[in-house]
Design a protein around this motif. Structure first.
Motif, PDB file in Angstrom:
ATOM      1  N   MET A  20      11.401 -13.097   3.054  1.00 18.62           N
ATOM      2  CA  MET A  20      12.131 -13.191   1.962  1.00 18.62           C
ATOM      3  C   MET A  20      12.169 -11.735   1.076  1.00 18.62           C
ATOM      4  SD  MET A  20      13.321 -15.019  -0.722  1.00 18.62           S
ATOM      5  CE  MET A  20      13.922 -14.225  -2.419  1.00 18.62           C
ATOM      6  N   SER A  21      13.600 -11.282   0.866  1.00 20.55           N
ATOM      7  CA  SER A  21      13.410 -10.235   0.199  1.00 20.55           C
ATOM      8  C   SER A  21      14.034 -10.420  -1.178  1.00 20.55           C
ATOM      9  CB  SER A  21      14.654  -9.254   0.785  1.00 20.55           C
ATOM     10  OG  SER A  21      15.736  -9.761   0.942  1.00 20.55           O
ATOM     11  N   PHE A  22      13.855  -9.601  -2.171  1.00 20.45           N
ATOM     12  CA  PHE A  22      14.411  -9.906  -3.478  1.00 20.45           C
ATOM     13  C   PHE A  22      15.005  -8.742  -4.146  1.00 20.45           C
ATOM     14  CE2 PHE A  22       9.761  -9.468  -3.708  1.00 20.45           C
ATOM     15  CZ  PHE A  22       9.663  -8.530  -4.546  1.00 20.45           C
ATOM     16  N   ARG A  23      15.838  -8.871  -5.209  1.00 16.19           N
ATOM     17  CA  ARG A  23      16.440  -7.857  -5.793  1.00 16.19           C
ATOM     18  C   ARG A  23      16.493  -8.430  -7.267  1.00 16.19           C
ATOM     19  NH1 ARG A  23      19.224  -8.945  -1.542  1.00 16.19           N
ATOM     20  NH2 ARG A  23      20.690 -10.311  -2.774  1.00 16.19           N
ATOM     21  N   SER A  24      15.448  -7.856  -8.010  1.00 17.13           N
ATOM     22  CA  SER A  24      15.065  -8.380  -9.342  1.00 17.13           C
ATOM     23  C   SER A  24      14.865  -7.492 -10.533  1.00 17.13           C
ATOM     24  CB  SER A  24      13.669  -9.030  -9.232  1.00 17.13           C
ATOM     25  OG  SER A  24      13.653  -9.911  -8.265  1.00 17.13           O
ATOM     26  N   SER A  63       3.303  -2.831  -4.736  1.00 11.45           N
ATOM     27  CA  SER A  63       2.143  -2.591  -3.868  1.00 11.45           C
ATOM     28  C   SER A  63       2.327  -2.952  -2.265  1.00 11.45           C
ATOM     29  CB  SER A  63       0.926  -2.560  -4.373  1.00 11.45           C
ATOM     30  OG  SER A  63       0.382  -4.041  -4.480  1.00 11.45           O
ATOM     31  N   GLY A  64       3.116  -4.195  -2.185  1.00 12.59           N
ATOM     32  CA  GLY A  64       3.250  -4.924  -0.906  1.00 12.59           C
ATOM     33  C   GLY A  64       4.428  -3.944  -0.209  1.00 12.59           C
ATOM     34  N   PRO A  65       4.399  -4.333   1.169  1.00  9.92           N
ATOM     35  CA  PRO A  65       5.219  -3.367   2.016  1.00  9.92           C
ATOM     36  C   PRO A  65       6.958  -3.672   1.672  1.00  9.92           C
ATOM     37  CG  PRO A  65       4.349  -5.329   3.127  1.00  9.92           C
ATOM     38  CD  PRO A  65       3.834  -5.331   1.718  1.00  9.92           C
ATOM     39  N   GLY A  66       7.551  -2.548   1.672  1.00  7.61           N
ATOM     40  CA  GLY A  66       8.942  -2.623   1.834  1.00  7.61           C
ATOM     41  C   GLY A  66       9.581  -2.997   0.264  1.00  7.61           C
ATOM     42  N   VAL A  67       8.707  -2.978  -0.894  1.00 13.65           N
ATOM     43  CA  VAL A  67       9.122  -3.207  -2.228  1.00 13.65           C
ATOM     44  C   VAL A  67       9.078  -2.000  -3.068  1.00 13.65           C
ATOM     45  CG1 VAL A  67       8.946  -4.687  -4.220  1.00 13.65           C
ATOM     46  CG2 VAL A  67       7.966  -5.264  -1.882  1.00 13.65           C
ATOM     47  N   ALA A 123      14.357   0.221   1.294  1.00 11.15           N
ATOM     48  CA  ALA A 123      13.765  -0.777   1.131  1.00 11.15           C
ATOM     49  C   ALA A 123      14.560  -2.187   0.932  1.00 11.15           C
ATOM     50  CB  ALA A 123      13.161  -0.711  -0.444  1.00 11.15           C
ATOM     51  N   ASN A 124      14.051  -3.467   1.403  1.00 11.40           N
ATOM     52  CA  ASN A 124      14.555  -4.594   1.570  1.00 11.40           C
ATOM     53  C   ASN A 124      14.534  -5.200   0.155  1.00 11.40           C
ATOM     54  OD1 ASN A 124      12.076  -5.425   1.752  1.00 11.40           O
ATOM     55  ND2 ASN A 124      12.810  -6.173   3.925  1.00 11.40           N
ATOM     56  N   SER A 125      13.366  -4.846  -0.587  1.00  9.61           N
ATOM     57  CA  SER A 125      13.449  -5.731  -1.998  1.00  9.61           C
ATOM     58  C   SER A 125      12.911  -4.550  -3.024  1.00  9.61           C
ATOM     59  CB  SER A 125      12.068  -6.561  -1.874  1.00  9.61           C
ATOM     60  OG  SER A 125      12.098  -7.678  -1.079  1.00  9.61           O
ATOM     61  N   TRP A 126      13.607  -4.865  -4.274  1.00 12.79           N
ATOM     62  CA  TRP A 126      13.271  -4.035  -5.391  1.00 12.79           C
ATOM     63  C   TRP A 126      13.241  -4.578  -6.527  1.00 12.79           C
ATOM     64  CZ3 TRP A 126      17.540  -4.550  -8.131  1.00 12.79           C
ATOM     65  CH2 TRP A 126      18.938  -4.833  -7.632  1.00 12.79           C
ATOM     66  N   ILE A 127      12.756  -3.861  -7.622  1.00 14.23           N
ATOM     67  CA  ILE A 127      12.469  -4.479  -9.090  1.00 14.23           C
ATOM     68  C   ILE A 127      13.003  -3.220  -9.901  1.00 14.23           C
ATOM     69  CG2 ILE A 127      10.618  -5.077 -10.938  1.00 14.23           C
ATOM     70  CD1 ILE A 127       8.554  -5.349  -8.519  1.00 14.23           C
ATOM     71  N   ALA A 159       7.624 -17.498  -8.020  1.00 14.55           N
ATOM     72  CA  ALA A 159       8.908 -17.354  -8.614  1.00 14.55           C
ATOM     73  C   ALA A 159       9.760 -16.605  -7.673  1.00 14.55           C
ATOM     74  CB  ALA A 159       8.921 -16.905  -9.925  1.00 14.55           C
ATOM     75  N   LEU A 160       9.188 -15.425  -6.915  1.00 13.74           N
ATOM     76  CA  LEU A 160       9.899 -14.550  -6.387  1.00 13.74           C
ATOM     77  C   LEU A 160      10.411 -15.008  -4.850  1.00 13.74           C
ATOM     78  CD1 LEU A 160       8.385 -11.001  -7.208  1.00 13.74           C
ATOM     79  CD2 LEU A 160      10.427 -11.924  -8.014  1.00 13.74           C
ATOM     80  N   ALA A 161       9.481 -16.168  -4.566  1.00 11.33           N
ATOM     81  CA  ALA A 161       9.574 -16.504  -3.271  1.00 11.33           C
ATOM     82  C   ALA A 161      10.848 -17.351  -2.939  1.00 11.33           C
ATOM     83  CB  ALA A 161       8.535 -17.548  -2.599  1.00 11.33           C
ATOM     84  N   LYS A 162      11.453 -17.956  -4.101  1.00  9.43           N
ATOM     85  CA  LYS A 162      12.531 -18.638  -3.932  1.00  9.43           C
ATOM     86  C   LYS A 162      13.750 -17.792  -4.947  1.00  9.43           C
ATOM     87  CE  LYS A 162      10.944 -22.266  -7.175  1.00  9.43           C
ATOM     88  NZ  LYS A 162       9.657 -21.767  -7.148  1.00  9.43           N
TER      89      LYS A 162
END
Ligand SMILES: [Zn+2]
Length: 218
Positions: free
Chosen positions: A1-5, A24-28, A79-83, A212-215
């Protein structure tokens, strides 16, 4: 699951700490616009030089410059996810962000709001004491030192910074509420807003955040 938050939260809500934990997780990627701006200025990039001109003149850095900086960072990283932390702060910035993402065939997946009652924030922020020698930060309510007024790390004297005094803190919180309310309404009407009760331990907040970020909500 990737997120753009986008992470939103008042000063003292613990948003930055949570962002660092998630990132600190991979790819975020954790995109703090304040940090990015300082890095551009200190590296002397063209964007940094432009931004510095406004800052030296005591003016706000224009939205277009911040957007350019964010776009450059998002385009350059795999990166596939970012904050995004610290941006957007206004409706025009939020609209500019939407357009910029659309142009890249992307969109936000979450806007997370870290909600803490103002009384709790007052306690967190007015209790802060800073060591004049080593810069360590303590809190008379939540992270007291062994001897009042003395730093546990180096024995230096603790100071109560003027922007941590009650009047200054309540002004900052009021300004934040006023500035952010339209943004919360904007993202709520798009069905993007996730509100997290951040008046709890960092571990509890972190758990709710990862659920919350998982969905995807947007
Ligand atoms: Zn110290």
């Amino acid at each position: 699951m990737s997120f753009r938050s986008v992470f939103l939260g008042p000063p003292g809500a613990g948003k930055g700490t949570q962002a660092l934990t998630v990132a600190s997780g991979p790819g975020v990627l954790h995109l703090s616009t304040g940090d990015m701006l300082r890095a551009h200025v200190s590296k002397g990039t063209e964007l940094g030089a432009q931004a510095k001109g406004f800052m030296d003149a005591g003016q706000l850095v224009p939205d277009a410059l911040i957007i350019a900086m964010v776009e450059e960072r998002l385009g350059g990283e795999g990166a596939n996810s970012w904050i995004l932390d610290g941006f957007p702060r206004t409706i025009p910035q939020a609209e500019a962000l939407d357009q910029s993402l659309q142009a890249a065939n992307a969109s936000l997946t979450h806007v997370v709001y870290f909600r803490v009652p103002n009384e709790a924030l007052m306690q967190r922020l007015t209790g802060r004491r800073t060591c004049g020698d080593c810069g360590a930060i303590w809190n008379v309510h939540t992270k007291p030192t062994q001897t009042e007024g003395k730093c546990d790390a180096c024995g230096g004297s603790l100071t109560h910074r003027s922007d941590d005094r009650p009047e200054a803190v309540s002004q900052r919180l009021e300004a934040y509420d006023k500035q952010t309310k339209p943004l919360l309404d904007f993202y709520r009407s798009k069905g993007c807003l996730v509100e997290i009760d951040a008046d709890r331990s960092p571990q509890e907040v972190s758990q709710e955040l990862s659920d919350a970020l998982a969905k995807e909500v947007c």
